[in-house]
Design a protein around this motif. Structure first.
Motif, PDB file in Angstrom:
ATOM      1  N   VAL A 177       0.837  -1.204   0.000  1.00  0.00           N
ATOM      2  CA  VAL A 177       0.000   0.000   0.000  1.00  0.00           C
ATOM      3  C   VAL A 177       0.870   1.251   0.000  1.00  0.00           C
ATOM      4  O   VAL A 177       0.602   2.215  -0.729  1.00  0.00           O
ATOM      5  N   GLY A 178       1.927   1.229   0.815  1.00  0.00           N
ATOM      6  CA  GLY A 178       2.826   2.382   0.874  1.00  0.00           C
ATOM      7  C   GLY A 178       3.513   2.643  -0.453  1.00  0.00           C
ATOM      8  O   GLY A 178       3.647   3.800  -0.881  1.00  0.00           O
ATOM      9  N   ILE A 179       3.944   1.587  -1.121  1.00  0.00           N
ATOM     10  CA  ILE A 179       4.605   1.737  -2.415  1.00  0.00           C
ATOM     11  C   ILE A 179       3.641   2.306  -3.450  1.00  0.00           C
ATOM     12  O   ILE A 179       3.987   3.216  -4.212  1.00  0.00           O
ATOM     13  N   ASN A 180       2.406   1.787  -3.481  1.00  0.00           N
ATOM     14  CA  ASN A 180       1.402   2.297  -4.419  1.00  0.00           C
ATOM     15  C   ASN A 180       1.077   3.763  -4.143  1.00  0.00           C
ATOM     16  O   ASN A 180       0.939   4.571  -5.068  1.00  0.00           O
ATOM     17  N   ALA A 181       0.932   4.103  -2.858  1.00  0.00           N
ATOM     18  CA  ALA A 181       0.613   5.487  -2.494  1.00  0.00           C
ATOM     19  C   ALA A 181       1.753   6.427  -2.886  1.00  0.00           C
ATOM     20  O   ALA A 181       1.527   7.520  -3.422  1.00  0.00           O
ATOM     21  N   ALA A 182       3.005   5.997  -2.626  1.00  0.00           N
ATOM     22  CA  ALA A 182       4.159   6.818  -2.994  1.00  0.00           C
ATOM     23  C   ALA A 182       4.250   6.971  -4.510  1.00  0.00           C
ATOM     24  O   ALA A 182       4.570   8.056  -5.021  1.00  0.00           O
ATOM     25  N   GLY A 183       3.940   5.901  -5.233  1.00  0.00           N
ATOM     26  CA  GLY A 183       3.944   5.965  -6.689  1.00  0.00           C
ATOM     27  C   GLY A 183       2.913   6.944  -7.223  1.00  0.00           C
ATOM     28  O   GLY A 183       3.199   7.729  -8.139  1.00  0.00           O
ATOM     29  N   CYS A 184       1.721   6.925  -6.648  1.00  0.00           N
ATOM     30  CA  CYS A 184       0.678   7.863  -7.072  1.00  0.00           C
ATOM     31  C   CYS A 184       1.092   9.301  -6.794  1.00  0.00           C
ATOM     32  O   CYS A 184       0.898  10.197  -7.624  1.00  0.00           O
ATOM     33  N   ALA A 185       1.653   9.545  -5.598  1.00  0.00           N
ATOM     34  CA  ALA A 185       2.088  10.901  -5.246  1.00  0.00           C
ATOM     35  C   ALA A 185       3.179  11.384  -6.194  1.00  0.00           C
ATOM     36  O   ALA A 185       3.166  12.539  -6.649  1.00  0.00           O
ATOM     37  N   TYR A 186       4.122  10.508  -6.505  1.00  0.00           N
ATOM     38  CA  TYR A 186       5.209  10.851  -7.430  1.00  0.00           C
ATOM     39  C   TYR A 186       4.651  11.236  -8.800  1.00  0.00           C
ATOM     40  O   TYR A 186       5.054  12.256  -9.386  1.00  0.00           O
ATOM     41  N   MET A 187       3.712  10.455  -9.312  1.00  0.00           N
ATOM     42  CA  MET A 187       3.177  10.724 -10.651  1.00  0.00           C
ATOM     43  C   MET A 187       2.304  11.973 -10.683  1.00  0.00           C
ATOM     44  O   MET A 187       2.259  12.684 -11.688  1.00  0.00           O
ATOM     45  N   VAL A 188       1.622  12.262  -9.600  1.00  0.00           N
ATOM     46  CA  VAL A 188       0.851  13.517  -9.526  1.00  0.00           C
ATOM     47  C   VAL A 188       1.784  14.719  -9.628  1.00  0.00           C
ATOM     48  O   VAL A 188       1.514  15.688 -10.355  1.00  0.00           O
ATOM     49  N   VAL A 189       2.913  14.664  -8.903  1.00  0.00           N
ATOM     50  CA  VAL A 189       3.884  15.757  -8.952  1.00  0.00           C
ATOM     51  C   VAL A 189       4.453  15.903 -10.363  1.00  0.00           C
ATOM     52  O   VAL A 189       4.560  17.015 -10.898  1.00  0.00           O
ATOM     53  N   ILE A 190       4.825  14.789 -10.979  1.00  0.00           N
ATOM     54  CA  ILE A 190       5.395  14.820 -12.326  1.00  0.00           C
ATOM     55  C   ILE A 190       4.399  15.403 -13.322  1.00  0.00           C
ATOM     56  O   ILE A 190       4.740  16.274 -14.141  1.00  0.00           O
ATOM     57  N   LEU A 191       3.165  14.941 -13.265  1.00  0.00           N
ATOM     58  CA  LEU A 191       2.151  15.439 -14.194  1.00  0.00           C
ATOM     59  C   LEU A 191       1.901  16.931 -13.987  1.00  0.00           C
ATOM     60  O   LEU A 191       1.766  17.695 -14.950  1.00  0.00           O
ATOM     61  N   PHE A 192       1.839  17.360 -12.735  1.00  0.00           N
ATOM     62  CA  PHE A 192       1.559  18.760 -12.440  1.00  0.00           C
ATOM     63  C   PHE A 192       2.625  19.667 -13.033  1.00  0.00           C
ATOM     64  O   PHE A 192       2.323  20.657 -13.712  1.00  0.00           O
TER      65      PHE A 192
END
Length: 424
Positions: A361-376
């Motif tokens: 769960v932590g890895i998935n959550a960190a991955g989502c946060a990373y991709m949100v930052v990149i997309l933004f």
């Protein structure tokens, strides 16, 4: 083996369109980078050469031609070619790293790890870092390439995850080592950026080894690896297009989903991928800036599609919707058939490769946060006060794909698109 189609009343094709468009842009970017690196080598060896963008486009087409030949005429040799490419990849790494580290003057550790450059005129160095990171994350794309070739890979449920992890570990290690080496051998950053070759790393090679022949050889290794990567980009892009067309998600799906019976090649999808790349290359003749805005969909489209997948996986984890592996007799069926004959997912089961529990769960959550930052930050301009030519218009390209996919779905695809086909 039977094929069923997963259906949903709210089916929408945006993630599929972003993935297909992103991979098409990826194939074009591979041809562009390889072709213009070759052009940069010409500039480096011939100062009197008259640089023309259409020369780069012709070299672009030549690289794409190599990709289509390997993916059609020489397809049976592709596994052997890929094995040779892997060997060249590792040997090329040492062929560049050793001369550069041994011969180039070195900076200090303080220069490498504590000096930050805010070249965009942003208010803070931190903001400059996030704006500038968009170009670097391009190198992290494509780790999912093997997934899109799964139907042509033996024992895909085992070999594909292994291939992806091996790729990340190998390239991550080599890439980090090369990054540190280049930073220590950077020299004058301003002169490297202003190099007429268009690629600062070529200037770093030439300054470091103090040999035109040596730096040309090092640059040629990078160009050859770029051509080899483009072969894989064409293969993956065409399979992604074929797969989505098979699900009836694209216009002209009847043609794009065809497979040549003798060679088992999705020839129409391969030729479509090559045609799109060659047409996009024409934009470079008029404006390299406009071309780069179009292929920026590589970052925007693929990271958006990754975010959708990672987000849905996180949701499934948190809701407990994915069962642990059990025997076939006790495990609920993956699909069920409704009275109308349609099928739907009723349960998902973990495969052999997954990270369980809170760590997953932590890895998935960190991955989502990373991709949100990149997309933004991928939609931000490179400087705080951009001119019209410097402005980042990638949001228009991405928005066009999303809007077109919605219109196409509402007008036509909703009548035929019922979701992805699943083999059981």
């Amino acid at each position: 083996m039977n094929r069923v189609q997963i259906t949903h009343s709210h089916a929408i094709t945006i993630p599929g369109w972003l993935t297909v468009a992103g991979w098409q842009a990826f194939a074009a970017s591979g041809g562009y980078l390889s072709g213009t690196i070759i052009q940069g080598l010409i500039v480096m060896n011939n100062p009197d050469y008259n640089f023309q963008r259409w020369h780069g486009t012709l070299l672009f087409w030549a690289v794409i031609l190599v990709g289509v030949l390997v993916n059609t005429v020489m397809l049976s040799l592709l596994p052997k070619i890929e094995s040779v490419i892997l060997i060249l990849h590792v040997l090329g790494f040492f062929a560049i790293l050793i001369p550069l580290v041994y011969m180039a003057p070195h900076g200090t550790a303080s220069d490498v790890f504590t000096v930050f450059v805010n070249g965009g005129g942003w208010k803070t160095t931190g903001l400059s870092f996030f704006v500038g990171i968009s170009g670097n994350v391009f190198a992290f794309l494509g780790a999912d390439a093997a997934i899109h070739m799964s139907e042509e890979i033996a024992n895909a449920s085992i070999n594909v995850p292994r291939s992806m992890m091996a790729s990340v570990i190998l390239n991550g290690t080599l890439g980090f080592a090369m990054l540190i080496a280049v930073l220590f051998c950077l020299g004058d950053i301003e002169s490297a950026i202003e190099t007429p070759t268009g690629y600062p790393f070529l200037a770093i090679f030439q300054t470091g080894v103090q040999s035109l022949g040596g730096s040309t050889t090092m640059g040629a290794i990078v160009a050859v690896m770029g051509v080899c990567a483009t072969i894989a980009f064409v293969a993956t892009s065409s399979r992604m297009t074929w797969s989505f067309a098979r699900d009836h998600g694209l216009p002209f799906w009847r043609h794009l989903s065809k497979v040549e019976p003798r060679s088992s090649i999705p020839l129409v999808s391969v030729l479509t991928t090559v045609t799109i790349s060659c047409l996009l290359a024409l934009i470079n003749i008029g404006s390299s800036t406009a071309f780069n805005q179009v292929i920026s969909l590589t970052i925007n489209g693929l990271y958006a599609s990754y975010l959708v997948v990672c987000g849905l996986l996180l949701y499934r984890r948190l809701t407990g919707a994915i069962a642990t592996p059990t025997t076939y007799e006790t495990n609920p069926k993956l699909v069920t058939e409704s009275a109308s004959g349609e099928t739907d997912v009723v349960n998902l089961t973990w495969g052999r490769f997954h990270v369980p529990g809170a760590l997953g769960v932590g890895i998935n959550a960190a991955g989502c946060a990373y991709m949100v930052v990149i997309l933004f930050f991928s939609f931000w301009p490179p400087t705080a006060s951009p001119t019209a030519a410097e402005m980042n218009y990638s949001v228009l390209v991405t928005g066009f794909v999303i809007i077109f996919s919605i219109i196409y779905y509402q007008l036509y695809a909703r009548k035929i698109y019922k979701g992805p086909l699943v083999e059981i």
